[in-house]
Motif scaffolding. Structure first.
Motif, PDB file in Angstrom:
ATOM      1  N   HIS A   1      -8.957  -0.815   0.329  1.00  0.00           N
ATOM      2  CA  HIS A   1      -8.365  -0.558   1.629  1.00  0.00           C
ATOM      3  C   HIS A   1      -8.092  -1.828   2.433  1.00  0.00           C
ATOM      4  O   HIS A   1      -7.824  -1.747   3.629  1.00  0.00           O
ATOM      5  N   ASP A   2      -8.138  -2.977   1.812  1.00  0.00           N
ATOM      6  CA  ASP A   2      -7.842  -4.233   2.493  1.00  0.00           C
ATOM      7  C   ASP A   2      -6.349  -4.283   2.802  1.00  0.00           C
ATOM      8  O   ASP A   2      -5.516  -4.128   1.908  1.00  0.00           O
ATOM      9  N   PRO A   3      -5.977  -4.493   4.083  1.00  0.00           N
ATOM     10  CA  PRO A   3      -4.556  -4.526   4.439  1.00  0.00           C
ATOM     11  C   PRO A   3      -3.750  -5.555   3.642  1.00  0.00           C
ATOM     12  O   PRO A   3      -2.591  -5.302   3.306  1.00  0.00           O
ATOM     13  N   ALA A   4      -4.319  -6.683   3.324  1.00  0.00           N
ATOM     14  CA  ALA A   4      -3.591  -7.698   2.552  1.00  0.00           C
ATOM     15  C   ALA A   4      -3.277  -7.188   1.147  1.00  0.00           C
ATOM     16  O   ALA A   4      -2.188  -7.433   0.619  1.00  0.00           O
ATOM     17  N   VAL A   5      -4.214  -6.465   0.549  1.00  0.00           N
ATOM     18  CA  VAL A   5      -3.996  -5.904  -0.787  1.00  0.00           C
ATOM     19  C   VAL A   5      -2.918  -4.827  -0.730  1.00  0.00           C
ATOM     20  O   VAL A   5      -2.033  -4.764  -1.595  1.00  0.00           O
ATOM     21  N   ILE A   6      -2.959  -4.008   0.308  1.00  0.00           N
ATOM     22  CA  ILE A   6      -1.959  -2.948   0.444  1.00  0.00           C
ATOM     23  C   ILE A   6      -0.572  -3.545   0.649  1.00  0.00           C
ATOM     24  O   ILE A   6       0.404  -3.088   0.054  1.00  0.00           O
TER      25      ILE A   6
ATOM     26  N   ASP B   1       0.404   5.122   4.509  1.00  0.00           N
ATOM     27  CA  ASP B   1      -0.658   5.950   5.086  1.00  0.00           C
ATOM     28  C   ASP B   1      -2.005   5.246   4.992  1.00  0.00           C
ATOM     29  O   ASP B   1      -2.796   5.270   5.932  1.00  0.00           O
ATOM     30  N   LEU B   2      -2.281   4.629   3.851  1.00  0.00           N
ATOM     31  CA  LEU B   2      -3.528   3.869   3.701  1.00  0.00           C
ATOM     32  C   LEU B   2      -3.597   2.736   4.717  1.00  0.00           C
ATOM     33  O   LEU B   2      -4.627   2.510   5.349  1.00  0.00           O
ATOM     34  N   LEU B   3      -2.497   2.036   4.874  1.00  0.00           N
ATOM     35  CA  LEU B   3      -2.453   0.907   5.800  1.00  0.00           C
ATOM     36  C   LEU B   3      -2.642   1.387   7.233  1.00  0.00           C
ATOM     37  O   LEU B   3      -3.371   0.767   8.010  1.00  0.00           O
TER      38      LEU B   3
ATOM     39  N   ARG C   1      -6.263   2.402   7.844  1.00  0.00           N
ATOM     40  CA  ARG C   1      -7.205   1.279   7.818  1.00  0.00           C
ATOM     41  C   ARG C   1      -7.279   0.582   9.167  1.00  0.00           C
ATOM     42  O   ARG C   1      -8.317   0.094   9.555  1.00  0.00           O
ATOM     43  N   SER C   2      -6.185   0.532   9.895  1.00  0.00           N
ATOM     44  CA  SER C   2      -6.186  -0.142  11.195  1.00  0.00           C
ATOM     45  C   SER C   2      -5.571   0.784  12.243  1.00  0.00           C
ATOM     46  O   SER C   2      -4.423   0.616  12.619  1.00  0.00           O
ATOM     47  N   PRO C   3      -6.353   1.781  12.727  1.00  0.00           N
ATOM     48  CA  PRO C   3      -5.804   2.762  13.661  1.00  0.00           C
ATOM     49  C   PRO C   3      -5.406   2.169  15.006  1.00  0.00           C
ATOM     50  O   PRO C   3      -4.539   2.697  15.670  1.00  0.00           O
ATOM     51  N   SER C   4      -5.998   1.060  15.428  1.00  0.00           N
ATOM     52  CA  SER C   4      -5.650   0.475  16.715  1.00  0.00           C
ATOM     53  C   SER C   4      -4.383  -0.362  16.632  1.00  0.00           C
ATOM     54  O   SER C   4      -3.772  -0.668  17.643  1.00  0.00           O
ATOM     55  N   ALA C   5      -3.992  -0.745  15.437  1.00  0.00           N
ATOM     56  CA  ALA C   5      -2.794  -1.555  15.263  1.00  0.00           C
ATOM     57  C   ALA C   5      -1.564  -0.667  15.334  1.00  0.00           C
ATOM     58  O   ALA C   5      -1.625   0.518  15.022  1.00  0.00           O
ATOM     59  N   PRO C   6      -0.431  -1.236  15.723  1.00  0.00           N
ATOM     60  CA  PRO C   6       0.793  -0.432  15.739  1.00  0.00           C
ATOM     61  C   PRO C   6       1.174  -0.031  14.324  1.00  0.00           C
ATOM     62  O   PRO C   6       0.832  -0.717  13.366  1.00  0.00           O
TER      63      PRO C   6
END
Length: 88
Positions: free
Chosen positions: A34-39, A69-71, A74-79
């Motif tokens: 679930h790492d955003p960089a990997v996604i 969706d995974l991304l 993973r970061s619900p506060s991000a846009p």
């Protein structure tokens, strides 16, 4: 812990060690999955596969939706991530 309880629990030490290692492995796998960089890297690879003709539009759409969706989760506060247009 007293000496008597330490001696009594000594046979369980390997089991507790295996459980601890298993928990660390699950944590590491979850973080990597679930790492955003990997996604984002997977999204780039997906675009390259579409451009190279390795997958069709339908497969691309399904996988892109799953990754976005995974991304997003993973970061619900991000846009929400911007969906890039497909290259033709």
């Amino acid at each position: 812990m007293g000496l008597l309880s330490a001696v009594a629990l000594l046979p369980l030490a390997p089991v507790r060690g295996v459980i601890w290692i298993s928990e660390r492995l699950v944590d590491a796998a979850d973080k990597e999955l679930h790492d955003p960089a990997v996604i984002r890297a997977q999204l780039c690879a997906l675009n390259r596969a579409l451009d190279g003709g390795e997958i069709d539009e339908e497969q691309f759409d399904r996988e892109e939706e799953r990754l976005l969706d995974l991304l997003e989760r993973r970061s619900p506060s991000a846009p929400p991530p911007q969906r890039e247009g497909r290259r033709s």
